[in-house]
Design a protein around this motif. Structure first.
Motif, PDB file in Angstrom:
ATOM      1  N   PHE A 195       0.811  -1.211   0.000  1.00  0.00           N
ATOM      2  CA  PHE A 195       0.000   0.000   0.000  1.00  0.00           C
ATOM      3  C   PHE A 195       0.850   1.269   0.000  1.00  0.00           C
ATOM      4  CE2 PHE A 195      -2.688   3.064   2.362  1.00  0.00           C
ATOM      5  CZ  PHE A 195      -3.795   3.048   1.535  1.00  0.00           C
ATOM      6  N   GLN A 198       5.873  -0.026  -0.447  1.00  0.00           N
ATOM      7  CA  GLN A 198       7.002  -0.725   0.173  1.00  0.00           C
ATOM      8  C   GLN A 198       7.068  -2.147  -0.379  1.00  0.00           C
ATOM      9  OE1 GLN A 198       3.986  -0.728   1.408  1.00  0.00           O
ATOM     10  NE2 GLN A 198       3.699  -2.043   3.180  1.00  0.00           N
ATOM     11  N   LEU A 200       7.099  -6.093  -0.166  1.00  0.00           N
ATOM     12  CA  LEU A 200       6.469  -7.043   0.752  1.00  0.00           C
ATOM     13  C   LEU A 200       7.274  -8.340   0.718  1.00  0.00           C
ATOM     14  CD1 LEU A 200       2.728  -6.551  -0.295  1.00  0.00           C
ATOM     15  CD2 LEU A 200       3.836  -5.635   1.736  1.00  0.00           C
ATOM     16  N   HIS A 204       8.679 -14.912   7.108  1.00  0.00           N
ATOM     17  CA  HIS A 204       9.120 -16.071   7.869  1.00  0.00           C
ATOM     18  C   HIS A 204       9.913 -17.020   6.980  1.00  0.00           C
ATOM     19  CE1 HIS A 204       5.959 -14.575  10.533  1.00  0.00           C
ATOM     20  NE2 HIS A 204       6.637 -15.158  11.494  1.00  0.00           N
ATOM     21  N   GLY A 205      10.585 -17.962   7.613  1.00  0.00           N
ATOM     22  CA  GLY A 205      11.328 -18.967   6.870  1.00  0.00           C
ATOM     23  C   GLY A 205      12.727 -18.480   6.550  1.00  0.00           C
TER      24      GLY A 205
ATOM     25  N   THR B 191      16.852 -15.774  10.505  1.00  0.00           N
ATOM     26  CA  THR B 191      15.451 -15.633  10.100  1.00  0.00           C
ATOM     27  C   THR B 191      14.541 -16.484  10.996  1.00  0.00           C
ATOM     28  OG1 THR B 191      15.881 -17.325   8.456  1.00  0.00           O
ATOM     29  CG2 THR B 191      15.893 -15.049   7.695  1.00  0.00           C
ATOM     30  N   VAL B 192      13.268 -16.139  10.966  1.00  0.00           N
ATOM     31  CA  VAL B 192      12.288 -16.787  11.846  1.00  0.00           C
ATOM     32  C   VAL B 192      11.401 -17.702  11.009  1.00  0.00           C
ATOM     33  CG1 VAL B 192      10.487 -16.339  13.546  1.00  0.00           C
ATOM     34  CG2 VAL B 192      12.163 -14.563  13.025  1.00  0.00           C
ATOM     35  N   ASN B 193      11.167 -18.910  11.497  1.00  0.00           N
ATOM     36  CA  ASN B 193      10.216 -19.776  10.804  1.00  0.00           C
ATOM     37  C   ASN B 193       8.834 -19.652  11.425  1.00  0.00           C
ATOM     38  OD1 ASN B 193      12.069 -20.983   8.995  1.00  0.00           O
ATOM     39  ND2 ASN B 193      12.833 -22.222  10.701  1.00  0.00           N
ATOM     40  N   ASN B 194       7.822 -19.813  10.610  1.00  0.00           N
ATOM     41  CA  ASN B 194       6.470 -19.894  11.118  1.00  0.00           C
ATOM     42  C   ASN B 194       6.208 -21.336  11.519  1.00  0.00           C
ATOM     43  OD1 ASN B 194       4.340 -18.177  11.584  1.00  0.00           O
ATOM     44  ND2 ASN B 194       4.149 -17.618   9.423  1.00  0.00           N
ATOM     45  N   TRP B 253      -3.056  -5.800   6.478  1.00  0.00           N
ATOM     46  CA  TRP B 253      -3.268  -5.633   5.035  1.00  0.00           C
ATOM     47  C   TRP B 253      -2.313  -4.592   4.460  1.00  0.00           C
ATOM     48  CZ3 TRP B 253      -5.054  -1.624   1.855  1.00  0.00           C
ATOM     49  CH2 TRP B 253      -5.303  -2.004   0.530  1.00  0.00           C
ATOM     50  N   ILE B 254      -2.118  -3.513   5.217  1.00  0.00           N
ATOM     51  CA  ILE B 254      -1.235  -2.451   4.730  1.00  0.00           C
ATOM     52  C   ILE B 254       0.221  -2.912   4.711  1.00  0.00           C
ATOM     53  CG2 ILE B 254      -0.227  -0.213   5.358  1.00  0.00           C
ATOM     54  CD1 ILE B 254      -2.978   0.693   6.248  1.00  0.00           C
ATOM     55  N   VAL B 255       0.644  -3.549   5.785  1.00  0.00           N
ATOM     56  CA  VAL B 255       2.069  -3.862   5.904  1.00  0.00           C
ATOM     57  C   VAL B 255       2.439  -5.158   5.169  1.00  0.00           C
ATOM     58  CG1 VAL B 255       3.934  -4.373   7.508  1.00  0.00           C
ATOM     59  CG2 VAL B 255       2.272  -2.600   8.067  1.00  0.00           C
ATOM     60  N   LEU B 256       1.574  -6.172   5.251  1.00  0.00           N
ATOM     61  CA  LEU B 256       1.913  -7.462   4.644  1.00  0.00           C
ATOM     62  C   LEU B 256       1.308  -7.647   3.262  1.00  0.00           C
ATOM     63  CD1 LEU B 256       1.222  -9.757   7.731  1.00  0.00           C
ATOM     64  CD2 LEU B 256       3.429  -8.857   7.010  1.00  0.00           C
ATOM     65  N   GLY B 257       0.360  -6.778   2.910  1.00  0.00           N
ATOM     66  CA  GLY B 257      -0.298  -6.932   1.626  1.00  0.00           C
ATOM     67  C   GLY B 257      -1.430  -7.946   1.656  1.00  0.00           C
ATOM     68  N   LYS B 303       6.075  -8.764  15.959  1.00  0.00           N
ATOM     69  CA  LYS B 303       7.303  -8.610  15.174  1.00  0.00           C
ATOM     70  C   LYS B 303       8.499  -8.338  16.077  1.00  0.00           C
ATOM     71  CE  LYS B 303       5.771  -6.725  10.747  1.00  0.00           C
ATOM     72  NZ  LYS B 303       6.708  -7.394   9.881  1.00  0.00           N
ATOM     73  N   ASP B 306       9.707 -11.444  17.815  1.00  0.00           N
ATOM     74  CA  ASP B 306      10.412 -12.269  16.823  1.00  0.00           C
ATOM     75  C   ASP B 306      11.843 -11.763  16.660  1.00  0.00           C
ATOM     76  OD1 ASP B 306       8.640 -14.205  16.174  1.00  0.00           O
ATOM     77  OD2 ASP B 306       7.936 -13.310  14.301  1.00  0.00           O
TER      78      ASP B 306
END
Lengths: 324, 424
Positions: A195, A198, A200, A204-205, B191-194, B253-257, B303, B306
């Motif tokens: 939005f 930036q 995206l 994770h992973g 890095t972090v795993n889910n 929605w804004i940050v992760l899309g 975040k 994490d």
């Protein structure tokens, strides 16, 4: 040359390829070497091929867009519908998959390989298969058709594939609704610019911080251009030559030229970036944005956004055609 | 008339207690859904038995430490092994009040156990359930609700953003640090795993059960029904939860899309946790703001943890900790002169910074106490019990089978075992 020798040659030369074009020409060369070795071996055991044939590659290889590491996607079409030919080419296909794997092209997870009877058929049988897929319009058959449509002959009779592709073109002319099914099958790609403009990246992973360049970068271009090529009966297999061919048509004109340079840059970024590091097949799909400088980031962002734009444009072309 | 009101108040308190006890069911769904199949039975079972344990400890000493007579600034010192007798001229049954308070102590403990998830030994749960219920929760509760030194200060915490949620979260924090991350949570490259939960439907149902239970939690904390004020408290509670969910959807929605489901669920809970302190002291519009901010805060808090390489399997630190702090501070901003039955009005209502200061001080001291004592308890337990954590093998096969010898989902696992046996 033995498979081992081919692999050694591949490993020693592949990093030296200066551009994505050179790299793909080199991949072709390697795969042809593998084919030669395979054919020699099969000839010793079972004699010469019983009839004419074509060996074709699909996926990124078919589109001449392979990265440094790439899995195999290939098939065979042969002239004669007979039990003997069937046995011969199935055997050849099995050895091809094995040889390619030995030479550094991992097996295809989806089993799109000449060793699989689905992708190794006589001309008549291919005709039937395509007709069946076109008729079924199921999720899988649509996907198979899209995979097949990127076929490019590496060894053997060029016109076999052109002939088969013509089948698809004819079917679409007769039933344009098919295009909408193709569209729906490929429209869902990963957004990579948010939005606030930036990136995206993955959160994770082990690829956290990287952009999924396959899903968010290549696929929107590849899918959109393939769709327009299907609509306009373009025979070429690579995204760049498809754009070139489409641009000859007045209705697309300059519209697509800008996307061409974007796609070329995308190939370039992936090539430059992956030359710098050794990686596994999984890594090849990601691009760490932290490795890019400010200008490169800006440019990449534009390319990713253009990919979405091209997808929207293609969607409007297809939907507009349906409404008429 | 007075008798009728006494009865109604008592019914209201028992109803509140039932709703809050039902929240244990919400936590079972939430925690089991947010973790892997192989630990589901263990998580459900330990929640029931630690609540049982906490109930007995609360009866024996917890209640006395919080509300007992002969009290000093630190704890109360009577009413141990509570007999159920009626105290003085309380306008409701003391036994009902006891049950209601017991339910709260149980929730705080269950929140703390969020930080233990998927790797702590069963014996660690057992010992910590007792020690937390004796040494940690009652002390903070006495300070703020039992007439302790923070109550005298005028600290506002209507239903326990600090007392219940932050205290639990701080214990969870201490536990995650001492237990270390689950196998496979962090990669060597930083890095972090889910580690995906096995059932998002359970998690969402857990949130709804908690949401409904919260009407007992906050609404019940009016203790009395006669002026109908609990309705207003319930209203504030609900709109804050809604605002939290909406805010979380928007920010993800804004940050992760994309609108991330776990974030939305956390947002609703964060709104609830935040409004817990302030629901009786603020106007409805402020509840919306408080919930909304909580929904955004929880997203960034996840975040943040994490980044710190703290493995918080069910987001207890963010949902109950970060939102608990925010909720406690929020009354210092939004408490109105009419509603501030304890303390003073907030910054936006001409109260200046004084109430905000009281809130900030109260929340810090409570957090430090809860963290330090929990950390000390767990540290000593770790030494004495030769570790808090199950072995690597046990963690990989899952706590259902390693701690209890049975599966939460037998059919899913036993078929596999059969296959392995045949293959061998």
């Amino acid at each position: 040359m033995s498979y081992m020798k081919i692999k050694q040659w591949r490993d020693s030369e592949i990093e030296k390829q200066e551009s994505s074009y050179d790299l793909n020409a080199f991949h072709d060369l390697i795969m042809k070497q593998v084919f030669e070795a395979v054919l020699k071996k099969v000839k010793e055991e079972a004699g010469s091929p019983p009839c004419q044939y074509a060996w074709f590659v699909m996926g990124s290889a078919g589109r001449f867009e392979q990265a440094i590491i790439s899995d195999q996607d290939h098939g065979i079409v042969y002239e004669e519908e007979s039990e003997e030919s069937g046995r011969y080419f199935k055997n050849l296909g099995k050895e091809l998959a094995f040889g390619l794997n030995e030479a550094g092209y991992p097996y295809c997870d989806g089993n799109v390989m000449s060793s699989n009877p689905v992708w190794c058929r006589s001309k008549v049988s291919w005709n039937d298969q395509l007709a069946k897929w076109l008729n079924e319009e199921s999720f899988d058959s649509i996907r198979y058709l899209l995979i097949f449509y990127d076929a490019r002959v590496l060894e053997g009779e060029q016109e076999y594939i052109l002939h088969l592709k013509k089948h698809i073109h004819d079917a679409i002319k007769e039933k344009p609704d098919l295009l909408e099914r193709f569209l729906e099958n490929t429209i869902h790609t990963k957004k990579a610019v948010g939005f606030f403009q930036q990136f995206l990246p993955e959160t994770h992973g082990s690829h956290a911080g990287s952009i999924d360049i396959k899903q968010s970068g290549f696929l929107p271009y590849v899918n959109a251009v393939r769709l327009l090529a299907l609509k306009e009966s373009v025979k070429a297999a690579s995204t760049l030559s498809r754009i070139e061919a489409l641009s000859q048509l007045p209705k697309y004109g300059r519209e697509l030229q800008d996307y061409k340079s974007g796609f070329e840059k995308l190939l370039h970024y992936r090539h430059m970036y992956h030359k710098k590091m050794t990686e596994s097949y999984d890594d090849i799909h990601y691009l760490d944005v932290k490795e890019l400088n400010k200008n490169e980031r800006k440019e990449l962002k534009q390319i990713l956004k253009d990919g979405q734009k091209l997808q929207d444009y293609t969607q409007s072309v297809i939907k507009g055609m349906m409404r008429r | 008339m007075e008798e009728i009101i006494f009865s109604l108040n008592s019914v209201w308190l028992v109803l509140g207690a039932l709703l809050v006890i039902l929240m244990q069911g919400g936590f079972i769904l939430l925690e089991a859904g947010s973790t892997r199949m192989k630990n589901a039975g263990h998580i459900s079972g330990k929640t029931v038995f630690t609540f049982g344990l906490a109930s007995i400890v609360f009866w024996a000493v917890g209640y006395g430490f919080i509300f007992g007579g002969n009290s000093n600034f630190f704890i109360g010192l009577s009413d141990f092994f509570y007999s159920g007798e009626q105290t003085g001229d309380m306008p409701y049954s003391t036994a009902a009040f006891f049950l209601f308070q017991l339910a709260f102590a149980g929730i705080s403990l269950t929140i703390a156990f969020g930080g233990f998830a998927e790797r702590a030994k069963l014996s660690a749960y057992l010992v910590f359930a007792i020690l937390f219920s004796v040494l940690v929760y009652p002390v903070v509760a006495h300070w703020i609700w039992g007439g302790g030194w923070l109550a005298e200060h005028g600290k506002q915490d209507f239903a326990g953003s600090t007392v219940v949620h932050l205290t639990g979260a701080m214990a969870a924090f201490a536990a995650t640090i001492l237990l270390k991350p689950r196998i496979g949570k962090f990669n060597k490259n930083g890095t972090v795993n889910n580690i995906f939960g096995h059932n998002q439907v359970y998690t969402a149902l857990g949130v709804i059960v908690l949401w409904v239970g919260w009407f007992g939690f906050n609404g019940g904390s009016t203790f009395v029904v006669d002026d109908g004020f609990f309705g207003f408290v319930a209203l504030n509670t609900n709109i804050a939860a809604g605002a939290g969910a909406v805010a979380a959807l928007i920010i993800s929605w804004i940050v992760l899309g994309k609108s991330d489901i776990p974030t939305i669920l956390n947002g609703a809970l964060a709104g609830l946790v935040a409004i817990t302190a302030s629901c009786a002291f603020v106007e409805t519009w402020a509840s919306v703001v408080i919930g909304f901010v909580a929904g955004i805060l929880v997203f960034y808090s996840v975040k943040f943890f994490d980044k710190l390489k703290v493995d918080d399997p069910i987001y207890a630190l963010s949902v109950h900790g970060a939102a608990g702090v925010w909720g406690t501070l929020s009354t210092g901003l939004f408490a109105t002169p009419e509603l501030a039955s304890v303390g003073q009005p907030g910054l936006f209502y001409g109260g200046g910074f004084s109430q905000l200061g009281v809130q900030a001080m109260g929340v810090s001291v409570s957090a430090i106490y809860a963290f330090a004592v929990s950390f000390a308890i767990l540290y000593i337990m770790k030494k004495v019990m030769k570790g808090l954590r199950v072995s690597e093998e046990e963690e990989i096969i899952g706590l259902d089978v390693s701690e209890h010898g049975n599966y939460g989902y037998p059919e899913a696992f036993i078929a596999n075992e059969e296959k392995n046996r045949i293959a061998n």
